[in-house]
Design a protein around this motif. Structure first.
Motif, PDB file in Angstrom:
ATOM      1  N   ALA A 125     -31.334 -16.854  10.204  1.00  0.00           N
ATOM      2  CA  ALA A 125     -30.828 -18.033   9.509  1.00  0.00           C
ATOM      3  C   ALA A 125     -31.451 -19.340   9.959  1.00  0.00           C
ATOM      4  O   ALA A 125     -31.143 -20.369   9.372  1.00  0.00           O
ATOM      5  CB  ALA A 125     -29.311 -18.108   9.672  1.00  0.00           C
ATOM      6  N   ALA A 126     -32.282 -19.358  10.992  1.00  0.00           N
ATOM      7  CA  ALA A 126     -32.863 -20.596  11.496  1.00  0.00           C
ATOM      8  C   ALA A 126     -34.244 -20.819  10.894  1.00  0.00           C
ATOM      9  O   ALA A 126     -34.924 -19.884  10.509  1.00  0.00           O
ATOM     10  CB  ALA A 126     -32.950 -20.563  13.014  1.00  0.00           C
ATOM     11  N   GLU A 127     -34.656 -22.065  10.833  1.00  0.00           N
ATOM     12  CA  GLU A 127     -35.989 -22.414  10.338  1.00  0.00           C
ATOM     13  C   GLU A 127     -36.950 -22.573  11.511  1.00  0.00           C
ATOM     14  O   GLU A 127     -36.537 -22.638  12.662  1.00  0.00           O
ATOM     15  CB  GLU A 127     -35.927 -23.710   9.529  1.00  0.00           C
ATOM     16  CG  GLU A 127     -35.022 -23.630   8.316  1.00  0.00           C
ATOM     17  CD  GLU A 127     -35.477 -22.614   7.291  1.00  0.00           C
ATOM     18  OE1 GLU A 127     -36.660 -22.196   7.341  1.00  0.00           O
ATOM     19  OE2 GLU A 127     -34.654 -22.223   6.445  1.00  0.00           O
ATOM     20  N   GLY A 132     -31.712 -13.211  14.889  1.00  0.00           N
ATOM     21  CA  GLY A 132     -30.601 -13.248  15.833  1.00  0.00           C
ATOM     22  C   GLY A 132     -29.897 -14.578  15.930  1.00  0.00           C
ATOM     23  O   GLY A 132     -28.973 -14.737  16.722  1.00  0.00           O
ATOM     24  N   ILE A 133     -30.319 -15.559  15.118  1.00  0.00           N
ATOM     25  CA  ILE A 133     -29.658 -16.864  15.145  1.00  0.00           C
ATOM     26  C   ILE A 133     -28.817 -17.022  13.888  1.00  0.00           C
ATOM     27  O   ILE A 133     -29.304 -16.794  12.785  1.00  0.00           O
ATOM     28  CB  ILE A 133     -30.678 -18.022  15.201  1.00  0.00           C
ATOM     29  CG1 ILE A 133     -31.521 -17.932  16.464  1.00  0.00           C
ATOM     30  CG2 ILE A 133     -29.957 -19.365  15.134  1.00  0.00           C
ATOM     31  CD1 ILE A 133     -32.600 -18.987  16.540  1.00  0.00           C
ATOM     32  N   GLU A 134     -27.571 -17.418  14.051  1.00  0.00           N
ATOM     33  CA  GLU A 134     -26.700 -17.660  12.897  1.00  0.00           C
ATOM     34  C   GLU A 134     -26.694 -19.150  12.614  1.00  0.00           C
ATOM     35  O   GLU A 134     -26.257 -19.961  13.427  1.00  0.00           O
ATOM     36  CB  GLU A 134     -25.282 -17.163  13.172  1.00  0.00           C
ATOM     37  CG  GLU A 134     -24.398 -17.200  11.945  1.00  0.00           C
ATOM     38  CD  GLU A 134     -23.056 -16.552  12.196  1.00  0.00           C
ATOM     39  OE1 GLU A 134     -22.155 -16.767  11.379  1.00  0.00           O
ATOM     40  OE2 GLU A 134     -22.923 -15.843  13.213  1.00  0.00           O
ATOM     41  N   LYS A 135     -27.198 -19.510  11.461  1.00  0.00           N
ATOM     42  CA  LYS A 135     -27.353 -20.924  11.121  1.00  0.00           C
ATOM     43  C   LYS A 135     -26.046 -21.599  10.751  1.00  0.00           C
ATOM     44  O   LYS A 135     -25.807 -22.747  11.081  1.00  0.00           O
ATOM     45  CB  LYS A 135     -28.350 -21.054   9.967  1.00  0.00           C
ATOM     46  CG  LYS A 135     -28.749 -22.490   9.633  1.00  0.00           C
ATOM     47  CD  LYS A 135     -29.802 -22.489   8.552  1.00  0.00           C
ATOM     48  CE  LYS A 135     -30.262 -23.895   8.235  1.00  0.00           C
ATOM     49  NZ  LYS A 135     -31.293 -23.904   7.175  1.00  0.00           N
ATOM     50  N   LYS A 136     -25.216 -20.899  10.021  1.00  0.00           N
ATOM     51  CA  LYS A 136     -23.952 -21.502   9.610  1.00  0.00           C
ATOM     52  C   LYS A 136     -22.844 -20.466   9.650  1.00  0.00           C
ATOM     53  O   LYS A 136     -23.088 -19.271   9.558  1.00  0.00           O
ATOM     54  CB  LYS A 136     -24.053 -22.083   8.194  1.00  0.00           C
ATOM     55  CG  LYS A 136     -24.351 -21.042   7.126  1.00  0.00           C
ATOM     56  CD  LYS A 136     -24.434 -21.686   5.750  1.00  0.00           C
ATOM     57  CE  LYS A 136     -24.728 -20.644   4.670  1.00  0.00           C
ATOM     58  NZ  LYS A 136     -24.780 -21.241   3.334  1.00  0.00           N
ATOM     59  N   GLU A 137     -21.648 -20.928   9.784  1.00  0.00           N
ATOM     60  CA  GLU A 137     -20.495 -20.049   9.805  1.00  0.00           C
ATOM     61  C   GLU A 137     -19.788 -20.087   8.455  1.00  0.00           C
ATOM     62  O   GLU A 137     -19.652 -21.142   7.837  1.00  0.00           O
ATOM     63  CB  GLU A 137     -19.519 -20.472  10.909  1.00  0.00           C
ATOM     64  CG  GLU A 137     -20.097 -20.306  12.305  1.00  0.00           C
ATOM     65  CD  GLU A 137     -19.069 -20.587  13.376  1.00  0.00           C
ATOM     66  OE1 GLU A 137     -17.903 -20.833  13.015  1.00  0.00           O
ATOM     67  OE2 GLU A 137     -19.428 -20.564  14.549  1.00  0.00           O
ATOM     68  N   VAL A 138     -19.367 -18.924   8.015  1.00  0.00           N
ATOM     69  CA  VAL A 138     -18.647 -18.821   6.750  1.00  0.00           C
ATOM     70  C   VAL A 138     -17.174 -18.558   7.050  1.00  0.00           C
ATOM     71  O   VAL A 138     -16.848 -17.701   7.868  1.00  0.00           O
ATOM     72  CB  VAL A 138     -19.219 -17.674   5.886  1.00  0.00           C
ATOM     73  CG1 VAL A 138     -18.435 -17.548   4.592  1.00  0.00           C
ATOM     74  CG2 VAL A 138     -20.699 -17.924   5.611  1.00  0.00           C
ATOM     75  N   ASP A 139     -16.303 -19.287   6.399  1.00  0.00           N
ATOM     76  CA  ASP A 139     -14.876 -19.107   6.603  1.00  0.00           C
ATOM     77  C   ASP A 139     -14.385 -17.976   5.706  1.00  0.00           C
ATOM     78  O   ASP A 139     -14.316 -18.111   4.486  1.00  0.00           O
ATOM     79  CB  ASP A 139     -14.139 -20.415   6.274  1.00  0.00           C
ATOM     80  CG  ASP A 139     -12.647 -20.288   6.543  1.00  0.00           C
ATOM     81  OD1 ASP A 139     -11.926 -21.237   6.205  1.00  0.00           O
ATOM     82  OD2 ASP A 139     -12.222 -19.257   7.109  1.00  0.00           O
ATOM     83  N   TYR A 140     -14.021 -16.844   6.319  1.00  0.00           N
ATOM     84  CA  TYR A 140     -13.549 -15.700   5.554  1.00  0.00           C
ATOM     85  C   TYR A 140     -12.017 -15.635   5.504  1.00  0.00           C
ATOM     86  O   TYR A 140     -11.441 -14.644   5.072  1.00  0.00           O
ATOM     87  CB  TYR A 140     -14.069 -14.395   6.188  1.00  0.00           C
ATOM     88  CG  TYR A 140     -15.545 -14.181   6.028  1.00  0.00           C
ATOM     89  CD1 TYR A 140     -16.427 -14.565   7.029  1.00  0.00           C
ATOM     90  CD2 TYR A 140     -16.051 -13.572   4.893  1.00  0.00           C
ATOM     91  CE1 TYR A 140     -17.786 -14.358   6.893  1.00  0.00           C
ATOM     92  CE2 TYR A 140     -17.416 -13.359   4.754  1.00  0.00           C
ATOM     93  CZ  TYR A 140     -18.279 -13.756   5.762  1.00  0.00           C
ATOM     94  OH  TYR A 140     -19.619 -13.545   5.620  1.00  0.00           O
TER      95      TYR A 140
END
Length: 290
Positions: A57-59, A272-280
């Motif tokens: 997820a990272a650039e 391995g990098i999570e760019k943003k979190e999603v609210d589930y």
């Protein structure tokens, strides 16, 4: 027991591809342990291995530098793809890779103090690029190979970089293997390099799955061994089917080329990098009412 959060359920769902309620139940059974919950789901569903932190997820870019028998590969991250394509950012990334090759730093901290060709440190250069482009820029990781053997690199654009140490074979043949590594993501060269604990965990999962089949013990043993061997083939370079010619394994191709791969490094930008979190939370709440 750890509290079961919506994010935990969402992460487990992303890793396994299974339903929200299945993931929630597995987390409850595992008392909040994510790794144990994934194992429970795999045993019950037959799902393939997933990596909880494996979402890209990272650039940024991967940069490589080779000078004779020394090669280096580094990942440099930024916030947007726009900056990742900027000439100043690209030049900084290349300076990082060269500094790794030339100075052989042991840590990221040591790399930050290494000098560039301009006589400033990598850290000073990083801050200068940040000031110019207005984004946070980080040097995430690097690897260096120094060898008496030969080195071949492969870059898939700027997002994937592969560095291969080999004996024998011509450059074109090894470059094809490097392309395979970029596409198929083997974890290591051969089965002997796979962590025994990982193999034991896989074997346990297959034993549990096979036991549920009700087949005789001798059949179960053969089933388990077959699945373990298939797993090893999937995660090792030599065992994988060659992407350029799926009718043969990479091991067979290398033998035809009189070549041997000693080791490789493969970086995929943002792996391995999570760019943003999603609210589930809403989805979990809805699923719990079913």
């Amino acid at each position: 027991m750890a509290a079961i959060t919506a994010k935990m359920v969402g992460d487990l769902r992303a890793a396994t591809g299974l339903g929200m309620m299945e993931c929630k139940k597995a987390l409850v059974e595992a008392e909040g342990n994510m790794e144990k919950a994934e194992e429970i789901l795999r045993i019950k569903s037959g799902a393939k291995a997933g990596k909880l932190a494996g979402r890209t997820a990272a650039e940024g870019v991967v940069a490589e530098y080779v000078d004779g028998k020394v090669g280096a590969v580094a990942e440099i991250n930024c916030e947007t793809d726009f900056v990742a394509k900027d000439a100043s950012f690209m030049a900084f990334a290349q300076a990082v890779a060269k500094a790794v090759a030339v100075h052989n730093p042991a840590t990221l901290e040591a790399l930050s103090e290494a000098k560039t060709d301009d006589g400033i440190t990598i850290e000073e250069a990083r801050k200068a690029v940040i000031a110019k482009l207005g984004e946070n820029i980080t040097v995430r990781r690097f690897e260096r190979i120094e060898t008496d053997n030969s080195l071949v690199t492969y870059m898939h654009g700027t997002k994937i970089g592969v560095l291969v140490e080999h004996k024998g074979g011509d450059t074109q043949a090894i470059r094809q293997v490097a392309m395979h590594i970029a596409a198929s993501k083997p974890q290591c060269v051969s089965a002997t390099e796979v962590d025994p604990e990982v193999v034991a965990k896989e074997r346990h999962i297959y034993e549990e799955q096979a036991a549920a089949s009700g087949k005789p013990a001798n059949i179960i043993e053969k089933m388990v061994e077959g699945r373990v061997q298939k797993f090893l083939a999937e995660v090792t370079l030599l065992g994988q089917q060659f992407v350029i010619n799926p009718d043969q394994t990479v091991e067979k191709f290398l033998k035809e080329q009189n070549a041997e791969i000693n080791r490789f490094v493969a970086f995929h930008v943002g792996e391995g990098i999570e760019k943003k979190e999603v609210d589930y939370a809403a989805e979990v709440a809805a699923a719990s009412k079913v």
